[in-house]
Design a protein around this motif. Structure first.
Motif, mmCIF file in Angstrom:
data_model
loop_
_atom_site.group_PDB
_atom_site.id
_atom_site.type_symbol
_atom_site.label_atom_id
_atom_site.label_comp_id
_atom_site.label_asym_id
_atom_site.label_seq_id
_atom_site.Cartn_x
_atom_site.Cartn_y
_atom_site.Cartn_z
ATOM 1 N N SER A 256 -40.876 -1.998 -71.775
ATOM 2 C CA SER A 256 -39.919 -0.854 -71.333
ATOM 3 C C SER A 256 -40.553 0.490 -71.306
ATOM 4 O O SER A 256 -40.224 1.149 -70.376
ATOM 5 N N GLN A 257 -41.201 0.844 -72.201
ATOM 6 C CA GLN A 257 -41.838 2.369 -72.198
ATOM 7 C C GLN A 257 -42.757 2.482 -70.899
ATOM 8 O O GLN A 257 -42.849 3.533 -70.553
ATOM 9 N N ALA A 258 -43.525 1.429 -70.937
ATOM 10 C CA ALA A 258 -44.311 1.354 -69.922
ATOM 11 C C ALA A 258 -43.839 1.775 -68.326
ATOM 12 O O ALA A 258 -44.343 2.462 -67.593
ATOM 13 N N ILE A 259 -42.741 0.997 -68.342
ATOM 14 C CA ILE A 259 -42.208 1.085 -67.195
ATOM 15 C C ILE A 259 -41.390 2.539 -66.798
ATOM 16 O O ILE A 259 -41.720 3.020 -65.830
ATOM 17 N N LEU A 260 -40.948 3.048 -67.872
ATOM 18 C CA LEU A 260 -40.217 4.262 -67.788
ATOM 19 C C LEU A 260 -41.498 5.560 -67.663
ATOM 20 O O LEU A 260 -41.039 6.303 -66.873
#
Length: 283
Positions: A256-260
């Motif tokens: 999730s954090q990589a996408i964001l």
């Protein structure tokens, strides 16, 4: 936040691709668990990602759960299943906005007379004017190819709405730029053009771009799978499942954090995002 209470729809519109996943309806237990977790995080919930929320036989209980947790509801429906019971239900004070996709009628029923269909929606709208003056209502007329639309059906729907509410539509408005037009009180016409839903089978469009996924919204599919945006209709970017992990843990996961972070850095890290035409709207 989009919570898909059902991926089942009573219609099959040409502009809305069929759901490939197993037909599913979210349980009350899963829904209440999700709503209780996101109540402090979200401004509102939308009771669909795919499917039409009026299909779910326990919609009344879902709305009551939102009311209990004081989470406003934004509801989108084709309106075909409107009746007196659902009319009453959609006047609940927890509803913040109701959108009716009027363009869906002729797309499914051809030249059939829409009078009965429209009268149910008009009756609900007039009751809302009296009983819920704070409620926003949108009449959607999408998939226009030019400022006023060449399709006779969409134009016919527009004329009926204008006649019902004594509204003179400004022909000079380019609805591709001015997508929302106020009719009366908090009733609006909403226009948009058709787009291609993202799919991992589509050609690569690029690896640069940004999106509002995970920053302004995310979704939970009917089976509990968390997805980063409202266009991941098949759960091709599964971030976790609310039945297995708390929502905050899923949103804080490495994926999730990589996408964001990618969106913030103008990078599309997921295959689906690299094939999403909707992202070009942010250019």
């Amino acid at each position: 936040m989009n919570i898909e209470i059902s991926n089942v729809c009573n219609l099959q519109c040409s502009f809305c691709p069929p759901v490939e996943r197993e037909k599913k309806m979210m349980t009350l237990e899963t829904f209440e668990s999700v709503v209780s977790q996101v109540a402090p995080l979200t401004d509102q919930v939308t009771l669909h990602l795919m499917g039409d929320p009026l299909v779910h036989p326990k919609l009344a209980q879902f709305i009551e759960i939102c009311s209990t947790h004081q989470v406003p509801v934004f509801l989108v429906t084709n309106g075909v299943l409107m009746n007196e019971v659902r009319e009453e239900l959609l006047l609940n004070p927890i509803l913040r906005q109701v959108n009716f996709s009027l363009h869906s009628f002729h797309d499914n029923y051809g030249d059939k007379d829409p009078t009965i269909y429209l009268n149910k929606i008009f009756r609900y709208t007039r009751r809302a004017f009296e009983e819920r003056p704070d409620l926003y209502i949108n009449y959607r007329l999408w998939n226009l190819d030019d400022p006023m639309g060449t399709g006779l059906h969409n134009r016919s729907m527009l004329d009926r709405v204008c006649t019902e509410f004594g509204f003179n539509f400004n022909e000079a408005i380019d609805v591709r730029r001015n997508k929302s037009v106020r009719i009366q009180n908090r009733l609006y016409l909403h226009f948009d053009t058709e787009f291609t839903w993202p799919s991992v089978d589509l050609p690569l469009l690029g690896t640069k771009g940004t999106c509002y996924g995970l920053s302004s919204h995310f979704g939970v599919l009917a089976d509990g799978t968390v997805v980063p945006c409202c266009l991941d209709k098949e759960g091709k970017i599964p971030l976790g499942n609310v039945k297995d992990s708390p929502v905050l843990d899923i949103l804080g996961s490495d994926r999730s954090q990589a996408i964001l972070k990618g969106f913030k850095d103008n990078k599309l890290v997921e295959n689906l995002c690299q094939r999403c035409q909707y992202i070009t709207r942010f250019n």
